[in-house]
Design a protein around this motif. Structure first.
Motif, PDB file in Angstrom:
ATOM      1  N   ILE A 186       0.859  -1.213  -0.074  1.00 46.88           N
ATOM      2  CA  ILE A 186       0.018   0.115  -0.044  1.00 46.88           C
ATOM      3  C   ILE A 186       0.763   1.291   0.075  1.00 46.88           C
ATOM      4  N   ASP A 187       2.042   1.172   0.852  1.00 46.13           N
ATOM      5  CA  ASP A 187       2.779   2.528   1.029  1.00 46.13           C
ATOM      6  C   ASP A 187       4.038   1.833   1.095  1.00 46.13           C
ATOM      7  N   PRO A 188       5.028   1.880   0.095  1.00 44.24           N
ATOM      8  CA  PRO A 188       6.518   1.352  -0.095  1.00 44.24           C
ATOM      9  C   PRO A 188       7.189   2.294   0.826  1.00 44.24           C
ATOM     10  N   ASN A 189       6.824   3.395   1.250  1.00 46.00           N
ATOM     11  CA  ASN A 189       7.640   4.338   2.119  1.00 46.00           C
ATOM     12  C   ASN A 189       7.266   4.152   3.725  1.00 46.00           C
ATOM     13  N   ASN A 190       6.548   3.295   4.116  1.00 51.02           N
ATOM     14  CA  ASN A 190       6.225   2.945   5.431  1.00 51.02           C
ATOM     15  C   ASN A 190       7.329   2.386   6.248  1.00 51.02           C
ATOM     16  N   THR A 191       8.227   3.276   6.694  1.00 52.50           N
ATOM     17  CA  THR A 191       9.343   2.726   7.580  1.00 52.50           C
ATOM     18  C   THR A 191       8.928   1.762   8.724  1.00 52.50           C
ATOM     19  N   GLU A 192       7.788   2.315   9.552  1.00 57.29           N
ATOM     20  CA  GLU A 192       7.499   1.476  10.450  1.00 57.29           C
ATOM     21  C   GLU A 192       7.409  -0.147  10.271  1.00 57.29           C
ATOM     22  N   ALA A 193       6.540  -0.134   9.019  1.00 55.34           N
ATOM     23  CA  ALA A 193       6.290  -1.710   8.877  1.00 55.34           C
ATOM     24  C   ALA A 193       7.644  -2.246   8.242  1.00 55.34           C
ATOM     25  N   LEU A 194       8.356  -1.362   7.525  1.00 55.86           N
ATOM     26  CA  LEU A 194       9.668  -2.166   6.931  1.00 55.86           C
ATOM     27  C   LEU A 194      10.720  -2.380   8.042  1.00 55.86           C
ATOM     28  N   LEU A 195      10.683  -1.643   9.202  1.00 53.52           N
ATOM     29  CA  LEU A 195      11.431  -1.982  10.334  1.00 53.52           C
ATOM     30  C   LEU A 195      11.020  -3.331  11.123  1.00 53.52           C
ATOM     31  N   LYS A 196       9.893  -3.405  11.279  1.00 49.68           N
ATOM     32  CA  LYS A 196       9.117  -4.454  11.787  1.00 49.68           C
ATOM     33  C   LYS A 196       9.425  -5.825  10.975  1.00 49.68           C
ATOM     34  N   LEU A 234      19.891  -1.912  13.858  1.00 53.43           N
ATOM     35  CA  LEU A 234      19.172  -3.356  13.630  1.00 53.43           C
ATOM     36  C   LEU A 234      20.108  -4.076  12.389  1.00 53.43           C
ATOM     37  N   LYS A 235      20.626  -3.290  11.396  1.00 42.96           N
ATOM     38  CA  LYS A 235      21.172  -3.779  10.366  1.00 42.96           C
ATOM     39  C   LYS A 235      22.702  -4.430  10.830  1.00 42.96           C
ATOM     40  N   SER A 236      23.236  -3.384  11.823  1.00 41.74           N
ATOM     41  CA  SER A 236      24.508  -3.917  12.592  1.00 41.74           C
ATOM     42  C   SER A 236      24.341  -5.376  13.201  1.00 41.74           C
ATOM     43  N   LEU A 237      23.036  -5.560  13.995  1.00 43.72           N
ATOM     44  CA  LEU A 237      22.846  -6.833  14.527  1.00 43.72           C
ATOM     45  C   LEU A 237      22.828  -7.927  13.446  1.00 43.72           C
ATOM     46  N   VAL A 238      22.450  -7.847  12.231  1.00 42.80           N
ATOM     47  CA  VAL A 238      22.671  -8.672  11.349  1.00 42.80           C
ATOM     48  C   VAL A 238      24.002  -9.338  10.919  1.00 42.80           C
ATOM     49  N   HIS A 239      24.682  -8.210  10.673  1.00 41.46           N
ATOM     50  CA  HIS A 239      26.255  -8.420  10.532  1.00 41.46           C
ATOM     51  C   HIS A 239      26.848  -9.389  11.612  1.00 41.46           C
ATOM     52  N   TYR A 240      26.540  -8.600  12.673  1.00 44.71           N
ATOM     53  CA  TYR A 240      26.765  -9.438  13.936  1.00 44.71           C
ATOM     54  C   TYR A 240      26.587 -10.850  14.030  1.00 44.71           C
ATOM     55  N   THR A 279      11.462   3.352  33.308  1.00 45.81           N
ATOM     56  CA  THR A 279      12.112   2.026  33.591  1.00 45.81           C
ATOM     57  C   THR A 279      11.318   0.971  33.042  1.00 45.81           C
ATOM     58  N   THR A 280      10.028   0.670  33.425  1.00 46.26           N
ATOM     59  CA  THR A 280       9.158  -0.264  32.980  1.00 46.26           C
ATOM     60  C   THR A 280       9.163  -0.036  31.450  1.00 46.26           C
ATOM     61  N   MET A 281       9.099   0.914  30.786  1.00 49.15           N
ATOM     62  CA  MET A 281       8.833   0.861  29.365  1.00 49.15           C
ATOM     63  C   MET A 281      10.198   0.456  28.664  1.00 49.15           C
ATOM     64  N   ILE A 282      11.381   0.810  29.216  1.00 43.82           N
ATOM     65  CA  ILE A 282      12.599   0.321  28.897  1.00 43.82           C
ATOM     66  C   ILE A 282      12.695  -1.333  28.692  1.00 43.82           C
ATOM     67  N   GLU A 283      12.360  -1.819  29.993  1.00 39.19           N
ATOM     68  CA  GLU A 283      12.401  -3.212  30.210  1.00 39.19           C
ATOM     69  C   GLU A 283      11.421  -3.920  29.561  1.00 39.19           C
ATOM     70  N   GLN A 284      10.165  -3.474  29.260  1.00 36.58           N
ATOM     71  CA  GLN A 284       9.156  -3.989  28.700  1.00 36.58           C
ATOM     72  C   GLN A 284       8.747  -3.806  27.213  1.00 36.58           C
ATOM     73  N   PHE A 285       9.053  -2.429  26.991  1.00 34.21           N
ATOM     74  CA  PHE A 285       8.766  -1.906  25.456  1.00 34.21           C
ATOM     75  C   PHE A 285       9.968  -1.058  25.033  1.00 34.21           C
ATOM     76  N   LEU A 286      10.914  -1.570  24.764  1.00 38.20           N
ATOM     77  CA  LEU A 286      12.271  -0.770  24.236  1.00 38.20           C
ATOM     78  C   LEU A 286      12.014  -0.096  23.282  1.00 38.20           C
ATOM     79  N   GLU A 287      11.577  -0.685  22.338  1.00 36.13           N
ATOM     80  CA  GLU A 287      11.303  -0.208  20.904  1.00 36.13           C
ATOM     81  C   GLU A 287      10.403   0.798  20.996  1.00 36.13           C
ATOM     82  N   GLU A 288       9.140   0.785  21.707  1.00 33.16           N
ATOM     83  CA  GLU A 288       8.060   1.795  21.700  1.00 33.16           C
ATOM     84  C   GLU A 288       8.557   3.048  22.654  1.00 33.16           C
ATOM     85  N   HIS A 289       9.470   2.768  23.601  1.00 30.49           N
ATOM     86  CA  HIS A 289      10.022   3.672  24.525  1.00 30.49           C
ATOM     87  C   HIS A 289      10.658   4.773  23.421  1.00 30.49           C
ATOM     88  N   ARG A 290      11.587   4.233  22.585  1.00 33.62           N
ATOM     89  CA  ARG A 290      12.515   4.696  21.597  1.00 33.62           C
ATOM     90  C   ARG A 290      11.609   5.764  20.864  1.00 33.62           C
TER      91      ARG A 290
END
Length: 368
Positions: free
Chosen positions: A60-70, A104-110, A314-325
């Motif tokens: 639908i939207d090739p530029n949807n970065t959130e969907a691409l990241l997930k 995230l790209k770095s983690l693939v190479h790692y 603290t709770t957000m980082i522990e449970q929802f790190l990506e959403e916290h960011r």
């Protein structure tokens, strides 16, 4: 019916609907709905199904970065490293300064043991966001694996300055095998032991249990902390036996605050976990209402609750790190662009909180 309406020239008739605008609204709504579905599938570990949903969004939207990241994240955990890299590269084609995509790209190479490539990517992530604590942590890991000991320690220190929980993570991370003999790293172990005592774990057994540090390392760290006057040793009776307990030096404890737990540190965590999740859920309700009302001042204030480590951070980082960011990023952009940005991204922001709320509901059902 449409033809007959077009033929009429009565000025009292309602204006025809702008079909282009309507289609855009429908497309945006559909993407939001699909994104929620994909996130729920990820939470249920149905990653292959999640990839299919994110692919629908991208069609639908090739530029949807959130969907691409997930999508990239899901493919990564399905061991489809080429697919993950392709998704992250598409994000970077759209936004070359996307720090999350570089990390995230770095983690693939790692994962592929291509540590120089991983290091190059994570450095670009840090260039885009110097406050990205996890990127600094990953950089420290890669440098350690490349035997760049001093630079690894400096990067690890930076990650701990941003988020002290990275210290606890580091002491049991095998990637730091090359630097664990360094005195600087041993001070990080001391920090973890000190923090464990501050949180209410006063015996060697309890500290070992909560930190996963070996008994010998805990004893060595306690000795050094006592030599520095940061920790004091006491003796308490437990039944017929006497046990050694360790406390933060009283004057320092009064300054930094300590948490009280039972003598051997076995206070149950479950009620606190439930309370923390419920606090997040209640704040989400208040935040969603502020978003619907388009009350920028209240939204920014509420976002601060989710970010502040002394509150819900603290709770957000522990449970929802990506959403916290993401919340942190939304806060910056709302402060910069205000109501216009909110109107453009309202559904996306609400979708983020809806997904967090759904996961909390699931967690609470499992814990209560």
């Amino acid at each position: 019916m449409k033809k007959s309406l077009e033929e009429k020239e009565d000025k009292n008739l309602p204006k025809p609907v702008d079909e282009t605008q309507t289609s855009l609204v429908k497309a945006d709504y559909q993407q939001t709905k699909l994104l929620k579905k994909g996130i729920h599938l990820m939470a249920d570990e149905r990653l292959e199904d999640a990839v299919k949903v994110f692919d629908q969004i991208i069609r639908i939207d090739p530029n949807n970065t959130e969907a691409l990241l997930k999508m990239g994240y899901s493919k990564f955990h399905l061991d489809d490293y080429a697919g993950a890299l392709q998704a992250y590269d598409k994000v970077l084609d759209i936004d070359v300064a996307n720090s999350e995509a570089w990390n995230l790209k770095s983690l693939v190479h790692y994962q592929q043991k291509q540590y120089p490539k991983a290091l190059d990517c994570v450095e670009k992530s840090i260039e885009s966001d110097p406050t990205f604590g996890m990127a600094w942590y990953n950089k420290a890991c890669y440098l350690s694996l490349l035997n760049e000991v001093p630079d690894s320690i400096e990067s690890l220190k930076r990650s701990i300055e941003i988020d002290v929980k990275n210290a606890k993570r580091a002491v049991r991370d095998k990637d730091f095998a090359n630097i664990k003999i360094e005195e600087s790293f041993r001070r990080i172990v001391e920090l973890v032991v000190f923090e464990s005592i501050r949180q209410g774990y006063h015996t060697i057994g309890a500290i070992v249990w909560t930190t996963f540090i070996s008994k010998a390392e805990v004893e060595d760290s306690l000795r050094k902390l006592m030599e520095k006057g940061l920790v004091v040793k006491n003796e308490k009776r437990q039944g017929l036996n006497k046990i050694d307990t360790y406390d933060i030096e009283p004057e320092m404890a009064a300054k930094i605050g300590v948490e009280k737990k039972s003598l051997i540190g076995t206070t149950k965590k479950l009620p606190g976990t439930i309370k923390s999740l419920k606090d997040v859920s209640e704040s989400i309700q208040s935040t969603k209402l502020a978003i619907e009302e388009e009350n920028i001042e209240k939204i920014i204030k509420n976002f601060s609750l989710f970010i502040d480590a002394e509150k819900l951070g603290t709770t957000m980082i522990e449970q929802f790190l990506e959403e916290h960011r993401e919340i942190r990023l939304y806060k910056v952009r709302l402060e910069d662009k205000g109501l216009d940005y909110l109107k453009e991204n309202k559904e996306k922001i609400l979708g983020l909180f809806d997904s967090v709320e759904a996961v909390i509901t699931k967690k609470l059902r499992g814990q209560v």
